[in-house]
Scaffold this motif. Structure first.
Motif, PDB file in Angstrom:
ATOM      1  N   GLY A   1      13.170  17.242  32.264  1.00  0.00           N
ATOM      2  CA  GLY A   1      12.046  18.148  32.486  1.00  0.00           C
ATOM      3  C   GLY A   1      11.802  19.054  31.294  1.00  0.00           C
ATOM      4  N   LEU A   2      12.892  19.551  30.746  1.00  0.00           N
ATOM      5  CA  LEU A   2      12.789  20.459  29.597  1.00  0.00           C
ATOM      6  C   LEU A   2      12.166  19.742  28.394  1.00  0.00           C
ATOM      7  CD1 LEU A   2      13.652  23.363  28.736  1.00  0.00           C
ATOM      8  CD2 LEU A   2      15.613  22.248  27.646  1.00  0.00           C
ATOM      9  N   ILE A   3      12.623  18.516  28.152  1.00  0.00           N
ATOM     10  CA  ILE A   3      12.098  17.745  27.017  1.00  0.00           C
ATOM     11  C   ILE A   3      10.602  17.484  27.214  1.00  0.00           C
ATOM     12  CG2 ILE A   3      12.191  15.534  25.815  1.00  0.00           C
ATOM     13  CD1 ILE A   3      14.574  17.079  25.144  1.00  0.00           C
ATOM     14  N   ALA A   4      10.214  17.077  28.402  1.00  0.00           N
ATOM     15  CA  ALA A   4       8.805  16.785  28.670  1.00  0.00           C
ATOM     16  C   ALA A   4       7.959  18.031  28.418  1.00  0.00           C
ATOM     17  CB  ALA A   4       8.622  16.297  30.102  1.00  0.00           C
ATOM     18  N   MET A   5       8.469  19.166  28.854  1.00  0.00           N
ATOM     19  CA  MET A   5       7.736  20.412  28.681  1.00  0.00           C
ATOM     20  C   MET A   5       7.638  20.785  27.194  1.00  0.00           C
ATOM     21  SD  MET A   5       8.078  22.869  31.692  1.00  0.00           S
ATOM     22  CE  MET A   5       7.645  24.577  31.764  1.00  0.00           C
ATOM     23  N   THR A   6       8.734  20.601  26.474  1.00  0.00           N
ATOM     24  CA  THR A   6       8.724  20.911  25.042  1.00  0.00           C
ATOM     25  C   THR A   6       7.690  20.050  24.317  1.00  0.00           C
ATOM     26  OG1 THR A   6      11.086  21.274  25.256  1.00  0.00           O
ATOM     27  CG2 THR A   6      10.202  21.183  23.022  1.00  0.00           C
ATOM     28  N   ILE A   7       7.643  18.769  24.683  1.00  0.00           N
ATOM     29  CA  ILE A   7       6.706  17.871  24.011  1.00  0.00           C
ATOM     30  C   ILE A   7       5.265  18.294  24.296  1.00  0.00           C
ATOM     31  CG2 ILE A   7       5.837  15.506  23.991  1.00  0.00           C
ATOM     32  CD1 ILE A   7       8.773  14.678  24.467  1.00  0.00           C
ATOM     33  N   ALA A   8       4.997  18.646  25.560  1.00  0.00           N
ATOM     34  CA  ALA A   8       3.653  19.110  25.894  1.00  0.00           C
ATOM     35  C   ALA A   8       3.307  20.360  25.093  1.00  0.00           C
ATOM     36  CB  ALA A   8       3.549  19.391  27.394  1.00  0.00           C
ATOM     37  N   ALA A   9       4.283  21.261  24.967  1.00  0.00           N
ATOM     38  CA  ALA A   9       4.023  22.508  24.233  1.00  0.00           C
ATOM     39  C   ALA A   9       3.779  22.225  22.757  1.00  0.00           C
ATOM     40  CB  ALA A   9       5.199  23.469  24.415  1.00  0.00           C
ATOM     41  N   ILE A  10       4.568  21.323  22.164  1.00  0.00           N
ATOM     42  CA  ILE A  10       4.388  20.998  20.743  1.00  0.00           C
ATOM     43  C   ILE A  10       3.006  20.380  20.519  1.00  0.00           C
ATOM     44  CG2 ILE A  10       5.168  19.526  18.851  1.00  0.00           C
ATOM     45  CD1 ILE A  10       7.968  19.865  19.831  1.00  0.00           C
ATOM     46  N   TYR A  11       2.591  19.537  21.459  1.00  0.00           N
ATOM     47  CA  TYR A  11       1.281  18.916  21.351  1.00  0.00           C
ATOM     48  C   TYR A  11       0.193  19.979  21.263  1.00  0.00           C
ATOM     49  CZ  TYR A  11      -2.960  16.761  23.226  1.00  0.00           C
ATOM     50  OH  TYR A  11      -4.251  16.385  23.446  1.00  0.00           O
ATOM     51  N   LEU A  12       0.407  21.101  21.927  1.00  0.00           N
ATOM     52  CA  LEU A  12      -0.626  22.138  21.978  1.00  0.00           C
ATOM     53  C   LEU A  12      -0.534  23.141  20.837  1.00  0.00           C
ATOM     54  CD1 LEU A  12      -0.511  22.762  25.819  1.00  0.00           C
ATOM     55  CD2 LEU A  12      -2.292  21.586  24.555  1.00  0.00           C
ATOM     56  N   VAL A  13       0.507  23.024  19.990  1.00  0.00           N
ATOM     57  CA  VAL A  13       0.605  23.954  18.860  1.00  0.00           C
ATOM     58  C   VAL A  13      -0.406  23.545  17.796  1.00  0.00           C
ATOM     59  CG1 VAL A  13       2.054  24.723  16.956  1.00  0.00           C
ATOM     60  CG2 VAL A  13       3.017  24.507  19.241  1.00  0.00           C
ATOM     61  N   PRO A  14      -1.390  24.402  17.513  1.00  0.00           N
ATOM     62  CA  PRO A  14      -2.401  24.021  16.526  1.00  0.00           C
ATOM     63  C   PRO A  14      -1.862  24.138  15.105  1.00  0.00           C
ATOM     64  CG  PRO A  14      -2.905  26.163  17.462  1.00  0.00           C
ATOM     65  CD  PRO A  14      -1.633  25.716  18.092  1.00  0.00           C
TER      66      PRO A  14
END
Lengths: 281, 310
Positions: A108-121
């Protein structure tokens, strides 16, 4: 009378708004196209009706292709986009498959981190990244952008593929496991061949994003020979206060064609990818 | 391996004590982490490291190509006393707010217009998406030419319709320059909203509209009480997405105005670029870019949690 009324209503309710949005969306491209075909005498003459071409010429295209490095930039752009997309798809699969199929602590943590990185402009990272690229001695090499584009594309591909992978039934993989295949074999031989539509969606998006990227290319690529189309057009066809509008528009049009072509072949995949994140809610 | 170990009891016992490499590799957690190791390392090196290095840079006086000296919060204090910084902050919020509102309302109209039966719908949808897929820089150059001070086609059309010559100075007047970048951002982002919301509209079951009609609901009421509530999750997710990328926009402004006239269209990203790349002040530039972080972090956390909840 009734049918006539119905037709009028259809025109007002359907075609009027649709036509409005179409004209709005397409006029800049129309303007790009006709500007690129006008001779300078017509382009900079205020007494000529501007909306049509009176004496079409291909001079701007010839100049663009012979007097600027446009073809080289196109080659660079393609090379970078293809390699960055390939890297991102492979790394994206390596993230998405375990997250979609395996149960392990931290998923869960990894999935969330990836989503967050995707949103870093990008603007949040470009200054430190510029320093990193300099220290690695990668300034003015295509490697600099081939390495940095996947920082946006990998999380994106992983997220899109994760959504797709979850829709693929598990039966075949389970059967393969019972037959004694290892997890790696199951993934490579059984699972991945089933996921072609997902790869096409993610691939088109990654390719489009690579073609569109500007900030990193602007900072890392300052020599003509390594530039990509967007940076080359902005940095070299706009010279001081003198604009070469005919050539600029020819370049903008030609630069848009690869993306538009690929997109037109796979528009359904593109729309599916575009809406997959939002519509599942 | 498993088959062999079951057949030979002695070997089987050894395997039970120390499982073979193939078996260990086949464990879900081992397989997963091994598989994810390379991409995670890659992201840690080129996203994680630059992120924290950026924070370190923002605490330094660091001219380009020289060694930095630690100055604590001096850069942030400089920004705090810099009127341009505050103007940039206000610009960014206006740009993001107005463009997002326009895209949301316009996108909803676009989706409703497209959610009707007519011929060549797929072709129309494909054409409407063009502004969104064409590289931003290239379409923005076309807009730059359409708003050219001397040969603007927009102005020539306005003059033909009776506007006094020579027409508005779109990119030369501070207010109009802001209007221009907002309109062009909206032009580019509208299809994303429109097509995503359209996909949402198509998932609304027709029975709901029928039921509402039977209950006596008019067109507006059907929209207000059936369509809108069902679309709300999609509108929310699309808007959060678009706010993040509008807030950190760079290329459109860089091409169109370079932040001018007199910083009237300078955003966080373009201002940070000016200071870091133009003036060579990497530390100060990094601190300006980091000023985006609180707002972005809030948005990113909200959206991440929302995406996970699905």
């Amino acid at each position: 009378m009734v049918t006539g009324h119905g037709r009028l209503e259809t025109i007002v309710r359907v075609w009027l708004p649709v036509a409005f949005f179409l004209v709005l969306a397409l006029f800049p491209f129309y303007w790009m196209a006709i500007t690129s075909l006008k001779p300078n005498a017509e382009l900079y003459n205020k007494n000529v009706m501007p909306l049509i071409v009176h004496a079409p010429t291909l001079k701007h295209y010839v100049d663009l292709l012979t007097k600027s490095s446009f073809l080289l930039w196109t080659w660079n752009t393609m090379l970078v986009a293809v390699v960055a997309t390939a890297i991102s798809l492979v790394l994206g699969v390596m993230l998405a498959y375990p997250l979609a199929r395996m149960r392990f602590a931290g998923a869960g943590l990894i999935a969330m981190t990836i989503a967050a990185i995707y949103l870093v402009p990008q603007p949040l990272l470009f200054i430190p990244l510029a320093d990193v690229i300099n220290r690695l001695g990668l300034g003015n090499t295509l490697t600099s952008v081939i390495l940095t584009y996947p920082t946006m594309l990998v999380p994106f591909c992983a997220w899109l593929l994760l959504g797709y992978f979850k829709t693929v039934p598990k039966d075949l993989e389970e059967a393969a496991r019972i037959d004694g295949a290892s997890r790696l074999q199951t993934m490579r031989r059984i699972f991945l061949p089933l996921c072609t539509p997902g790869f096409i969606s993610a691939g088109i998006f990654a390719f489009t994003l690579s073609q569109n990227e500007f900030l990193y290319a602007l900072i890392f690529l300052t020599k003509t020979t390594v530039r990509t189309v967007p940076v080359g057009v902005i940095a070299e066809l706009i010279r001081g206060d003198v604009f070469y509008w005919g050539q600029l528009m020819a370049g903008a049009l030609l630069g848009s064609i690869p993306v538009a072509l690929i997109y037109s072949f796979f528009v359904e995949h593109y729309v599916a990818g575009l809406t997959s994140g939002a519509v599942k809610a | 391996m498993t088959v062999a170990s079951e057949r030979l009891p002695a070997f089987g016992q050894a395997a039970r004590r120390r499982p073979s490499l193939a078996l260990v590799l086949d464990r879900e957690s081992v397989f997963s982490w091994l598989m994810m190791a390379l991409p995670l390392l890659f992201l840690a090196a080129l996203v994680g490291y630059p992120f924290f290095y950026g924070i370190l840079l923002s605490l330094q006086d660091r001219p380009v190509a020289r060694v930095g000296t630690f100055v604590g919060l001096k850069n942030f204090i400089t920004n705090f006393h810099d009127p341009i910084f505050w103007q940039v902050a206000i610009n960014t919020f206006i740009y993001t707010g107005v463009a997002t509102l326009l895209k949301m309302v316009g996108g909803l109209c676009l989706a409703l217009a497209m959610n009707q039966h007519f011929r060549m719908k797929n072709l129309v949808r494909a054409l409407l998406l063009l502004p969104f897929i064409v590289p931003t820089v290239l379409s923005t150059v076309a807009w730059l030419w359409m708003l050219d001070p001397a040969f603007s086609v927009v102005n020539r059309l306005l003059v033909a319709l009776g506007w006094p010559k020579p027409g508005p100075s779109w990119l030369g007047n501070p207010t109009l320059a802001m209007v221009s970048i907002i309109v062009i951002n909206t032009w580019r982002g509208l299809p994303f909203y429109g097509i995503t919301l359209l996909a949402g509209l198509q998932t609304v079951p027709p029975e709901l509209y029928e039921a509402a009609t039977i209950d006596g609901a008019g067109g507006w009421q059907r929209f207000r009480f059936v369509t809108l509530p069902l679309l709300r999750p999609i509108i929310l997710i699309v808007t959060l997405f678009s706010v993040i990328f509008t807030f950190a926009d760079f290329q459109l402004v860089y091409v169109l105005t370079h932040g001018g006239p007199q910083n009237a269209t300078n955003l966080f990203a373009t201002y940070a670029f000016d200071i870091a790349m133009g003036a060579g002040q990497l530390g100060l530039g990094a601190s300006i870019a980091l000023a985006m972080l609180p707002a972005l972090a809030l948005l990113i956390v909200a959206l991440t949690i929302y995406m996970r909840r699905e």
